[in-house]
Design an enzyme around this catalytic site. Sequence first.
Site, PDB file in Angstrom:
ATOM      1  NE  ARG A  35      -4.004   2.032   1.988  1.00  0.00           N
ATOM      2  CZ  ARG A  35      -4.263   2.884   2.969  1.00  0.00           C
ATOM      3  NH1 ARG A  35      -3.687   2.748   4.154  1.00  0.00           N
ATOM      4  NH2 ARG A  35      -5.110   3.873   2.777  1.00  0.00           N
ATOM      5  CG  HIS A  39      -0.970   5.539  -0.423  1.00  0.00           C
ATOM      6  ND1 HIS A  39      -1.580   6.068   0.681  1.00  0.00           N
ATOM      7  CD2 HIS A  39      -1.853   4.642  -0.930  1.00  0.00           C
ATOM      8  CE1 HIS A  39      -2.788   5.533   0.836  1.00  0.00           C
ATOM      9  NE2 HIS A  39      -2.963   4.646  -0.124  1.00  0.00           N
ATOM     10  CB  VAL A  43       0.963  11.156  -3.321  1.00  0.00           C
ATOM     11  CG1 VAL A  43       1.001  12.587  -2.821  1.00  0.00           C
ATOM     12  CG2 VAL A  43      -0.427  10.589  -3.184  1.00  0.00           C
ATOM     13  CG  ASN A  50      -1.990   8.295   4.755  1.00  0.00           C
ATOM     14  OD1 ASN A  50      -2.704   7.892   5.674  1.00  0.00           O
ATOM     15  ND2 ASN A  50      -2.411   8.381   3.527  1.00  0.00           N
ATOM     16  N   PRO A 105      -7.199   7.773  -4.745  1.00  0.00           N
ATOM     17  CG  PRO A 105      -7.377   5.588  -5.521  1.00  0.00           C
ATOM     18  CD  PRO A 105      -6.376   6.658  -5.179  1.00  0.00           C
ATOM     19  CG  HIS A 135      -7.845  -3.756  -2.081  1.00  0.00           C
ATOM     20  ND1 HIS A 135      -8.820  -2.858  -2.410  1.00  0.00           N
ATOM     21  CD2 HIS A 135      -6.762  -2.997  -1.716  1.00  0.00           C
ATOM     22  CE1 HIS A 135      -8.373  -1.619  -2.260  1.00  0.00           C
ATOM     23  NE2 HIS A 135      -7.115  -1.672  -1.850  1.00  0.00           N
ATOM     24  CG  ASP A 187      -9.245 -12.514  -0.351  1.00  0.00           C
ATOM     25  OD1 ASP A 187     -10.362 -13.054  -0.309  1.00  0.00           O
ATOM     26  OD2 ASP A 187      -8.316 -12.920  -1.074  1.00  0.00           O
ATOM     27  CG  ASP A 196      -5.165 -15.808  -2.924  1.00  0.00           C
ATOM     28  OD1 ASP A 196      -5.853 -14.773  -2.986  1.00  0.00           O
ATOM     29  OD2 ASP A 196      -5.237 -16.595  -1.967  1.00  0.00           O
TER      30      ASP A 196
END
Length: 268
Positions: A35, A39, A43, A50, A105, A135, A187, A196
């Site tokens: 993640r 970002h 950015v 953050n 987003p 995700h 998930d 996966d």
Amino acid sequence: MKFYHKSCPSVETIVRDITWSKVAASSILPAKLLRLHFHDCFVRKEALPNRSLSGYDVIDDIKAKIEEECPGVVSYQFQRPMWQVLTGRKDGRVSLASDIPGNLPPPTADLTSLQQLFASKGLDVMDLVALSGAHTIGVSHCSVIARRLYNFTGKGDADPSLDPDYANKLRGECGSPLNPSTTVDMDPDQSSLSFDSHYFKIVSQNKGLFQSDATLLTNPQSAQMVEMLQHGRLFFVRFAQSMKKMGGIGVLTGDEGEIRKHCRLVNA
Ligand code: HEM
């Protein structure tokens, strides 16, 4: 690849060894790093403060070790495995929190706005769908999905695009009243620790956690991609391609940017 072959030959080994040892000690770290990378690519190309991002300490440790071995040679902007990563990019000279809005987003984004944002970074719909597959690992805070679970239209209802049984399950996990710091797996049926293609299965069953996940089903083209990427091998290939593309957004080279002494700070 190989940019530091002569100036700092041990760099890739340092990155790999430190990353693997940290990951061995913390199974939730890959999600944090993935993640963080997303970002960082969207950015500008800096580490941004953050509140819900973590993983910076790994980058700091890597940078400290590299500075010990090859002072002033390597910027912190590089990463690896699964796809070949071009190295040799520079760090930015500014780092502004005000760059975040509009560049990242929100989880409430619909397909049109996601497509526009990704297109503004040179990424197409296939990249959007494939990268959303990230995700498959990690967690979200309940605060992020509160409205979707408890009060979607202001009438105490859940988002109708979320499977009702699954919404119930999530409400059970988040608590009533909701505890904003509680987290739920992104998930869930499979382990949220396993990278996966299962994310695409849950999205197709209306169990994607965010509106930005559910919205992938709202257009025939992206819905077809969700279907297609349920096949593991294809997902890995497409994900790797899109990660490579994402890693190339706004890359600074040559005289642009700088090589930071400390990854979190612009040089004085
Ligand atoms: C398509 C638009 C996207 C939206 C709206 C979005 C939004 C979010 C949000 C709101 C969270 C939960 C944050 C929290 O509660 O702490 C999250 C988690 C996460 N996102 Fe995304 N994301 C998007 C795309 C991506 C991409 C492209 C990647 C990587 C390639 C990614 C990787 C992750 C990971 C790994 C987590 C779990 C982090 C953890 O466990 O700490 N996301 N995302």
